[in-house]
Design a protein around this motif. Structure first.
Motif, PDB file in Angstrom:
ATOM      1  N   ALA A   1      -1.346   4.701   6.130  1.00  0.00           N
ATOM      2  CA  ALA A   1      -2.830   4.542   6.182  1.00  0.00           C
ATOM      3  C   ALA A   1      -3.167   4.477   7.685  1.00  0.00           C
ATOM      4  O   ALA A   1      -4.449   4.707   7.759  1.00  0.00           O
ATOM      5  N   LEU A   2      -2.126   4.536   8.690  1.00  0.00           N
ATOM      6  CA  LEU A   2      -2.867   4.450  10.083  1.00  0.00           C
ATOM      7  C   LEU A   2      -2.985   5.821  10.798  1.00  0.00           C
ATOM      8  O   LEU A   2      -3.498   5.869  11.672  1.00  0.00           O
ATOM      9  N   ILE A   3      -2.157   6.728  10.139  1.00  0.00           N
ATOM     10  CA  ILE A   3      -1.904   7.872  11.066  1.00  0.00           C
ATOM     11  C   ILE A   3      -2.160   9.065  10.171  1.00  0.00           C
ATOM     12  O   ILE A   3      -2.086   8.846   8.563  1.00  0.00           O
ATOM     13  N   GLY A   4      -1.980  10.352  10.435  1.00  0.00           N
ATOM     14  CA  GLY A   4      -2.164  11.509   9.412  1.00  0.00           C
ATOM     15  C   GLY A   4      -3.396  12.089   9.289  1.00  0.00           C
ATOM     16  O   GLY A   4      -4.414  11.558   9.733  1.00  0.00           O
ATOM     17  N   GLN A   5      -3.393  12.985   8.128  1.00  0.00           N
ATOM     18  CA  GLN A   5      -4.635  13.611   7.807  1.00  0.00           C
ATOM     19  C   GLN A   5      -5.473  12.802   6.852  1.00  0.00           C
ATOM     20  O   GLN A   5      -6.711  13.094   6.486  1.00  0.00           O
ATOM     21  N   ILE A   6      -4.915  11.824   6.312  1.00  0.00           N
ATOM     22  CA  ILE A   6      -5.474  10.880   5.337  1.00  0.00           C
ATOM     23  C   ILE A   6      -5.173   9.426   5.999  1.00  0.00           C
ATOM     24  O   ILE A   6      -3.974   9.184   6.065  1.00  0.00           O
ATOM     25  N   ARG A   7      -6.287   8.536   6.113  1.00  0.00           N
ATOM     26  CA  ARG A   7      -6.232   7.206   6.615  1.00  0.00           C
ATOM     27  C   ARG A   7      -6.998   6.505   5.945  1.00  0.00           C
ATOM     28  O   ARG A   7      -7.906   6.798   4.975  1.00  0.00           O
ATOM     29  N   ALA A   8      -6.941   5.242   6.019  1.00  0.00           N
ATOM     30  CA  ALA A   8      -7.633   4.207   4.821  1.00  0.00           C
ATOM     31  C   ALA A   8      -8.002   2.814   5.560  1.00  0.00           C
ATOM     32  O   ALA A   8      -7.436   2.491   6.663  1.00  0.00           O
ATOM     33  N   LYS A   9      -8.875   2.244   5.085  1.00  0.00           N
ATOM     34  CA  LYS A   9      -9.573   1.077   5.640  1.00  0.00           C
ATOM     35  C   LYS A   9      -9.658  -0.027   4.277  1.00  0.00           C
ATOM     36  O   LYS A   9     -10.066   0.307   3.293  1.00  0.00           O
ATOM     37  N   HIS A  10      -9.073  -1.218   4.545  1.00  0.00           N
ATOM     38  CA  HIS A  10      -9.140  -2.353   3.238  1.00  0.00           C
ATOM     39  C   HIS A  10     -10.670  -2.798   3.346  1.00  0.00           C
ATOM     40  O   HIS A  10     -11.225  -3.079   4.283  1.00  0.00           O
ATOM     41  N   GLN A  11     -11.176  -2.382   2.093  1.00  0.00           N
ATOM     42  CA  GLN A  11     -12.574  -2.943   1.589  1.00  0.00           C
ATOM     43  C   GLN A  11     -12.595  -4.430   1.499  1.00  0.00           C
ATOM     44  O   GLN A  11     -12.127  -5.025   0.597  1.00  0.00           O
ATOM     45  N   THR A  12     -13.333  -5.293   2.426  1.00  0.00           N
ATOM     46  CA  THR A  12     -13.281  -6.636   2.138  1.00  0.00           C
ATOM     47  C   THR A  12     -14.627  -7.196   1.720  1.00  0.00           C
ATOM     48  O   THR A  12     -14.708  -8.405   1.528  1.00  0.00           O
ATOM     49  N   GLY A  13     -15.549  -6.121   1.337  1.00  0.00           N
ATOM     50  CA  GLY A  13     -16.928  -6.556   1.095  1.00  0.00           C
ATOM     51  C   GLY A  13     -17.084  -5.773  -0.374  1.00  0.00           C
ATOM     52  O   GLY A  13     -16.157  -5.021  -0.815  1.00  0.00           O
ATOM     53  N   PRO A  14     -18.275  -6.015  -0.961  1.00  0.00           N
ATOM     54  CA  PRO A  14     -18.495  -5.560  -2.271  1.00  0.00           C
ATOM     55  C   PRO A  14     -18.525  -3.808  -2.190  1.00  0.00           C
ATOM     56  O   PRO A  14     -18.751  -3.004  -1.083  1.00  0.00           O
TER      57      PRO A  14
END
Length: 227
Positions: free
Chosen positions: A182-195
């Motif tokens: 999730a931290l590198i590459g062509q696809i990355r992500a962020k944890h959703q902490t809100g609605p």
């Protein structure tokens, strides 16, 4: 004389346990099939946006939403001239954030809104091409939003983002299309902490830093892919 007590035989108990096991197995199998379908559909969502952008560029020599000639090419359903791209038209970047919508966007000429309207007018995606909602981002297969923007998640270029992805789905999509990190590459992500669908529906802040995947069964992620 002692009274005989009624009860279940070992065979009856075994049959009940077998039935319970079959029911649980069916439920788990059904849940897994649903998850796999979401994974395939999310991959299709990502590939579909990429294909629509490339096709639009091939036909009109501009990015949808950033197309300076769009207002001269189309009219809305009432025959009115379309909203003109107001900010740096034709610069190859999208002004705005992935979660912009007609209710919360800073301006009617947000390129992240016009992006979807231009694709609908060109017939590349379904949905209303004029009037209220014509620029709203579509829902993705997980019930969140599919949106585009420039920069975010450590990317400097244009990205497509999908919100509300269950942790198992986000991890599987990243693993299938990229490196599973999730931290590198062509696809990355962020944890959703809100609605859902976005954490700040008023200012539509751009997704910032990335978060590592943690599969709990309850976590949701915003997934962004480089275009």
């Amino acid at each position: 004389m002692p009274r005989k007590q009624d009860g279940y035989t070992l065979i009856e108990i075994a049959i009940v346990l077998i039935i319970i096991g079959l029911l649980l197995g069916g439920v788990l199998k059904g849940q897994e099939l649903i998850t796999q379908a979401k994974i395939r559909n999310i991959i299709n969502d990502l590939n579909g946006v990429t294909t629509a952008i490339q096709t639009y560029q091939d036909r009109y020599r501009a990015l949808p939403g950033d197309d300076p000639a769009a207002a001269g090419r189309w009219q809305d359903s009432g025959g009115n001239t379309l909203t003109t791209v107001a900010t740096n038209p034709g610069d190859g970047r999208f002004d705005g954030a992935y979660g912009d919508n007609t209710a919360g966007a800073p301006g009617a000429a947000q390129e992240t809104l016009l992006f979807w309207q231009h694709l609908r007018l060109a017939g590349f995606i379904p949905g209303p091409a004029s009037g209220p909602g014509s620029g709203n981002p579509p829902a993705n297969a997980a019930g969140g939003l599919t949106g585009i923007q420039t920069r975010g998640m450590g990317f400097n270029g244009n990205i497509v983002c999908l919100s509300n992805l269950p942790d198992k789905v986000a991890i599987a999509v990243d693993g299938a299309l990229d490196d599973g990190n999730a931290l590198i590459g062509q696809i990355r992500a962020k944890h959703q902490t809100g609605p859902s669908p976005i954490e700040d529906p008023v200012s539509n802040t751009a997704p910032g830093t990335t978060d590592a995947y943690v599969e709990t069964g309850n976590n949701q992620y915003l997934l962004c892919k480089s275009l």
